[in-house]
Every structure is written in structure tokens, then in C-alpha cells.
Write an enzyme that holds these catalytic residues in place. Structure first.
Site, PDB file in Angstrom:
ATOM      1  N   HIS A  67      -4.928   4.204  -3.250  1.00 40.38           N
ATOM      2  CA  HIS A  67      -3.781   2.995  -3.416  1.00 40.38           C
ATOM      3  C   HIS A  67      -3.341   3.306  -4.564  1.00 40.38           C
ATOM      4  O   HIS A  67      -4.156   3.085  -5.572  1.00 40.38           O
ATOM      5  CB  HIS A  67      -4.379   1.632  -2.736  1.00 40.38           C
ATOM      6  CG  HIS A  67      -3.449   0.527  -3.164  1.00 40.38           C
ATOM      7  ND1 HIS A  67      -3.448  -0.652  -2.147  1.00 40.38           N
ATOM      8  CD2 HIS A  67      -2.425   0.035  -4.037  1.00 40.38           C
ATOM      9  CE1 HIS A  67      -2.504  -1.458  -2.543  1.00 40.38           C
ATOM     10  NE2 HIS A  67      -2.015  -1.120  -3.667  1.00 40.38           N
ATOM     11  N   HIS A  81       0.761  -1.356   0.007  1.00 37.82           N
ATOM     12  CA  HIS A  81       0.297   0.004  -0.054  1.00 37.82           C
ATOM     13  C   HIS A  81       0.744   1.302   0.049  1.00 37.82           C
ATOM     14  O   HIS A  81       1.699   1.573   0.867  1.00 37.82           O
ATOM     15  CB  HIS A  81      -0.852  -0.033   1.268  1.00 37.82           C
ATOM     16  CG  HIS A  81      -1.873   1.152   1.126  1.00 37.82           C
ATOM     17  ND1 HIS A  81      -3.233   1.197   0.514  1.00 37.82           N
ATOM     18  CD2 HIS A  81      -1.697   2.530   1.503  1.00 37.82           C
ATOM     19  CE1 HIS A  81      -3.588   2.519   1.019  1.00 37.82           C
ATOM     20  NE2 HIS A  81      -2.805   3.137   1.237  1.00 37.82           N
ATOM     21  N   ASN A 130      -4.081   9.150 -11.898  1.00 34.76           N
ATOM     22  CA  ASN A 130      -4.585  10.397 -10.993  1.00 34.76           C
ATOM     23  C   ASN A 130      -4.055  10.492  -9.726  1.00 34.76           C
ATOM     24  O   ASN A 130      -3.775   9.413  -9.035  1.00 34.76           O
ATOM     25  CB  ASN A 130      -6.086  10.148 -10.890  1.00 34.76           C
ATOM     26  CG  ASN A 130      -6.645   9.887 -12.547  1.00 34.76           C
ATOM     27  OD1 ASN A 130      -6.376  10.655 -13.274  1.00 34.76           O
ATOM     28  ND2 ASN A 130      -7.811   9.154 -12.511  1.00 34.76           N
ATOM     29  N   HIS A 169      -2.263   3.508  -8.254  1.00 38.90           N
ATOM     30  CA  HIS A 169      -2.785   2.617  -9.423  1.00 38.90           C
ATOM     31  C   HIS A 169      -2.411   3.534 -10.824  1.00 38.90           C
ATOM     32  O   HIS A 169      -2.777   4.723 -10.748  1.00 38.90           O
ATOM     33  CB  HIS A 169      -4.021   2.207  -9.133  1.00 38.90           C
ATOM     34  CG  HIS A 169      -5.235   3.295  -9.165  1.00 38.90           C
ATOM     35  ND1 HIS A 169      -5.042   3.986  -7.914  1.00 38.90           N
ATOM     36  CD2 HIS A 169      -6.055   3.855  -9.925  1.00 38.90           C
ATOM     37  CE1 HIS A 169      -6.258   4.733  -8.065  1.00 38.90           C
ATOM     38  NE2 HIS A 169      -6.493   4.949  -9.234  1.00 38.90           N
ATOM     39  N   GLY A 220      -9.354  13.854  -9.594  1.00 39.27           N
ATOM     40  CA  GLY A 220     -10.042  12.570  -9.796  1.00 39.27           C
ATOM     41  C   GLY A 220      -9.603  11.364  -9.183  1.00 39.27           C
ATOM     42  O   GLY A 220     -10.220  10.258  -9.528  1.00 39.27           O
ATOM     43  N   THR A 273      -9.813   8.431  -6.824  1.00 38.18           N
ATOM     44  CA  THR A 273     -10.948   7.849  -5.812  1.00 38.18           C
ATOM     45  C   THR A 273     -10.656   7.027  -5.089  1.00 38.18           C
ATOM     46  O   THR A 273     -11.324   6.708  -3.954  1.00 38.18           O
ATOM     47  CB  THR A 273     -12.152   7.663  -6.798  1.00 38.18           C
ATOM     48  OG1 THR A 273     -11.741   6.850  -7.369  1.00 38.18           O
ATOM     49  CG2 THR A 273     -12.758   8.876  -7.455  1.00 38.18           C
TER      50      THR A 273
HETATM   51  P1  5GP Z   1      -9.052   6.620  -9.577  1.00 45.24           P
HETATM   52  O1  5GP Z   1     -10.338   7.380  -9.916  1.00 45.24           O
HETATM   53  O2  5GP Z   1      -8.906   6.440  -8.275  1.00 45.24           O
HETATM   54  O3  5GP Z   1      -7.915   6.993 -10.487  1.00 45.24           O
HETATM   55  O4  5GP Z   1      -9.409   5.319 -10.319  1.00 45.24           O
HETATM   56  C1  5GP Z   1      -9.946   4.187  -9.661  1.00 45.24           C
HETATM   57  C2  5GP Z   1     -10.460   3.141 -10.444  1.00 45.24           C
HETATM   58  O5  5GP Z   1     -10.950   1.962  -9.819  1.00 45.24           O
HETATM   59  C3  5GP Z   1     -11.723   3.529 -11.170  1.00 45.24           C
HETATM   60  O6  5GP Z   1     -11.343   3.496 -12.663  1.00 45.24           O
HETATM   61  C4  5GP Z   1     -12.837   2.351 -10.665  1.00 45.24           C
HETATM   62  O7  5GP Z   1     -13.650   2.002 -11.622  1.00 45.24           O
HETATM   63  C5  5GP Z   1     -12.031   1.397 -10.257  1.00 45.24           C
HETATM   64  N1  5GP Z   1     -12.548   0.597  -9.109  1.00 45.24           N
HETATM   65  C6  5GP Z   1     -13.151   1.281  -7.938  1.00 45.24           C
HETATM   66  N2  5GP Z   1     -13.234  -0.162  -7.243  1.00 45.24           N
HETATM   67  C7  5GP Z   1     -12.774  -1.165  -7.889  1.00 45.24           C
HETATM   68  C8  5GP Z   1     -13.195  -2.551  -7.510  1.00 45.24           C
HETATM   69  O8  5GP Z   1     -13.533  -2.975  -6.479  1.00 45.24           O
HETATM   70  N3  5GP Z   1     -12.718  -3.385  -8.361  1.00 45.24           N
HETATM   71  C9  5GP Z   1     -12.007  -2.992  -9.672  1.00 45.24           C
HETATM   72  N4  5GP Z   1     -11.662  -3.967 -10.598  1.00 45.24           N
HETATM   73  N5  5GP Z   1     -11.897  -1.886  -9.917  1.00 45.24           N
HETATM   74  C10 5GP Z   1     -12.471  -0.759  -9.168  1.00 45.24           C
HETATM   75 ZN    ZN Z   2      -4.205  -0.613  -0.228  1.00 46.49          ZN
END
Ligand code: 5GP
Ligand code: ZN
Length: 109
Positions: free
Chosen positions: A96, A46, A85, A98, A91, A93
Site C-alpha cells: 500500500h 489503496h 521503497n 507509503h 525493500g 514490504t
Molecule cells: P516498506 O519496507 O514497505 O518500505 O515499509 C513498511 C514499513 O511499515 C516498515 O518500516 C514497517 O516497520 C512498517 N510497518 C509494518 N507494519 C506496521 C504496522 O502494523 N503499523 C505501523 N505503524 N507500521 C508498520
Molecule cells: Zn491498502
């Protein structure tokens, strides 16, 4: 991290469609794909965002980028975005680190 959804995916306690992995990183399908190819690549450990990952464990970031590039070469024609992001107002959300691999050029199109 107890309440981190991506730590739960790493632990296998919530399901994900895994498309590749290394000792340090895993890649899986985004649950809400916004492009024909939409893969997330995360470190197993993490870190809140890519900046923290870069500072705290640069080798893990290199591993993540190499895994993402391999998956992109398998699943796209070589035309893709690899984005991180960073921060709520940009953006982010899930806190962790990614990378998103997105492409409208899937390899079999
Ligand atoms: P962020 O908005 O933080 O850059 O991207 C988070 C991404 O994680 C989003 O595109 C969202 O659809 C994806 N996401 C959120 N929860 C889950 C989950 O439980 N499983 C998977 N496979 N993707 C998730
Ligand atoms: Zn984590």
C-alpha cells in the site's frame, strides 16, 4: 483491500499513532522506527506503490507530499528524507503506497 495492513489502519481496525491527517492521507509512527523520527505517510485509498499512486491519482500524491512535508517541518529541524521503497527487491514490504519520513534531527534535539 481485505488483507492490507495499511487499509486496516485507515479503517481504524488496527491501532496506529496518528500524527497528522487530511481528507486523502494519513501520517503515523512507524512501528519499528529506524531513526529518531520515522513517520509513514499513506493515501487513504489503496494503491500498491507510489508509481501507481502517481499514475492513478496524482492529486492524492500531492496531498500526501504536502502532509508529509508539514509533519517533517513540525518534527524535524528541516533535515529529513522522504523515501518510497518501490518493489520487493527495493525493500518494499507493505504493498500500500507509503512514504517514509526519516530524520536524525528531531525538532527538540
Ligand atoms: P516498506 O519496507 O514497505 O518500505 O515499509 C513498511 C514499513 O511499515 C516498515 O518500516 C514497517 O516497520 C512498517 N510497518 C509494518 N507494519 C506496521 C504496522 O502494523 N503499523 C505501523 N505503524 N507500521 C508498520
Ligand atoms: Zn491498502
Amino acid at each position: 483491500m481485505i488483507d492490507c495492513i495499511f487499509c486496516k489502519i485507515v479503517a481504524g481496525s488496527i491501532p496506529a499513532t496518528i500524527v497528522g491527517e487530511t481528507e486523502r492521507s494519513i501520517a503515523f509512527q512507524d512501528v519499528q522506527p529506524r531513526q529518531p523520527v520515522h513517520i509513514l505517510v499513506i493515501p487513504r485509498q489503496h494503491h500498491a506503490n507510489v508509481a501507481e499512486l502517481a499514475n492513478n491519482d496524482p492529486e492524492a500524491l500531492v496531498d500526501l507530499m504536502q502532509l508529509g512535508s508539514r509533519i517533517a517541518s513540525e518534527q524535524t529541524t528541516g533535515h529529513f528524507r522522504f523515501t518510497f521503497n518501490t518493489g520487493e527487491l527495493a525493500g518494499q514490504t507493505v504493498f500500500h503506497a507509503h512514504g517514509h519520513i526519516t530524520s536524525n534531527q528531531p525538532v527538540n534535539s
